[in-house]
Write a protein that holds these residues in place. Structure first.
Motif, mmCIF file in Angstrom:
data_model
loop_
_atom_site.group_PDB
_atom_site.id
_atom_site.type_symbol
_atom_site.label_atom_id
_atom_site.label_comp_id
_atom_site.label_asym_id
_atom_site.label_seq_id
_atom_site.Cartn_x
_atom_site.Cartn_y
_atom_site.Cartn_z
ATOM 1 N N GLU A 31 14.976 -14.324 -15.010
ATOM 2 C CA GLU A 31 15.843 -13.536 -15.891
ATOM 3 C C GLU A 31 16.217 -12.190 -15.287
ATOM 4 O O GLU A 31 17.378 -11.792 -15.312
ATOM 5 C CB GLU A 31 15.149 -13.298 -17.237
ATOM 6 C CG GLU A 31 15.073 -14.522 -18.102
ATOM 7 C CD GLU A 31 14.425 -14.256 -19.441
ATOM 8 O OE1 GLU A 31 14.941 -14.792 -20.440
ATOM 9 O OE2 GLU A 31 13.409 -13.527 -19.507
ATOM 10 N N THR A 32 15.228 -11.482 -14.753
ATOM 11 C CA THR A 32 15.481 -10.117 -14.290
ATOM 12 C C THR A 32 15.808 -10.010 -12.808
ATOM 13 O O THR A 32 16.366 -9.008 -12.374
ATOM 14 C CB THR A 32 14.252 -9.231 -14.566
ATOM 15 O OG1 THR A 32 13.171 -9.645 -13.717
ATOM 16 C CG2 THR A 32 13.841 -9.278 -16.027
ATOM 17 N N GLY A 33 15.415 -11.024 -12.021
ATOM 18 C CA GLY A 33 15.588 -10.952 -10.575
ATOM 19 C C GLY A 33 14.539 -10.081 -9.911
ATOM 20 O O GLY A 33 14.536 -9.908 -8.704
ATOM 21 N N GLY A 34 13.631 -9.522 -10.715
ATOM 22 C CA GLY A 34 12.551 -8.691 -10.182
ATOM 23 C C GLY A 34 11.319 -9.523 -9.866
ATOM 24 O O GLY A 34 11.305 -10.737 -10.049
ATOM 25 N N PRO A 35 10.273 -8.867 -9.413
ATOM 26 C CA PRO A 35 9.049 -9.599 -9.077
ATOM 27 C C PRO A 35 8.312 -10.071 -10.325
ATOM 28 O O PRO A 35 8.370 -9.438 -11.376
ATOM 29 C CB PRO A 35 8.213 -8.565 -8.313
ATOM 30 C CG PRO A 35 8.790 -7.244 -8.658
ATOM 31 C CD PRO A 35 10.200 -7.454 -9.087
#
Length: 151
Positions: A31-35
């Motif tokens: 969803e966020t593209g973060g880790p």
């Protein structure tokens, strides 16, 4: 292995991944593209290029890997910290012969790095206890590790 990059597991890393152990899995959040970081214990090196791990098939890890195959497994072995990066995919959505609904994930290794900071070493590897029935935990762990071995 400090300051070296390997394309596969060394013998000591391979041997350390022949039994259940504490590792950290990093994926890219769908969803966020973060880790996204998770602690795992059901992990097995199938060979020097391939690592299997089992996770609940409702885990966010599944959606993350389905969208972004890049993964990093971090483990503490041989007085150091290692980062094993590669590409993962869902090998089995539901593992046979285990009582839980677990997915089997296969990671193909691209790179292995010793990432321990300079001038230091790990003096004690992490230990953990299962917080539920010890005999049930041992039986379940054995079933899952054996199921991964035969895949």
């Amino acid at each position: 292995m400090a300051n070296r990059v390997e394309s596969q597991l060394t013998e000591i890393l391979f041997q350390s991944l022949q039994k259940e152990r504490f590792v950290i899995l990093s994926t890219v959040d769908f969803e966020t593209g973060g880790p996204n970081v998770n602690a795992l214990s059901w992990v097995l090196a199938k060979d020097v290029q391939t690592i299997y791990f089992a996770v609940d098939n409702r885990s966010r890890i599944i959606e993350n890997i389905n969208k972004h195959k890049k993964t990093v497994l971090t483990l503490l072995v041989d007085e150091s910290t290692f980062s094993v990066s590669g590409d993962a995919f869902i090998k089995m959505q539901k593992m046979d012969d285990v009582p839980l609904k677990l997915a089997l994930i296969q990671m193909t290794i691209n790179e292995v790095r010793d990432v321990m900071f300079y001038g230091s070493k790990i003096v004690t590897e992490p230990e953990y206890d299962k917080t539920y029935d010890k005999k049930a935990a041992e039986r379940l762990d054995h079933q899952i590790m054996e199921a991964m071995r035969i895949k």
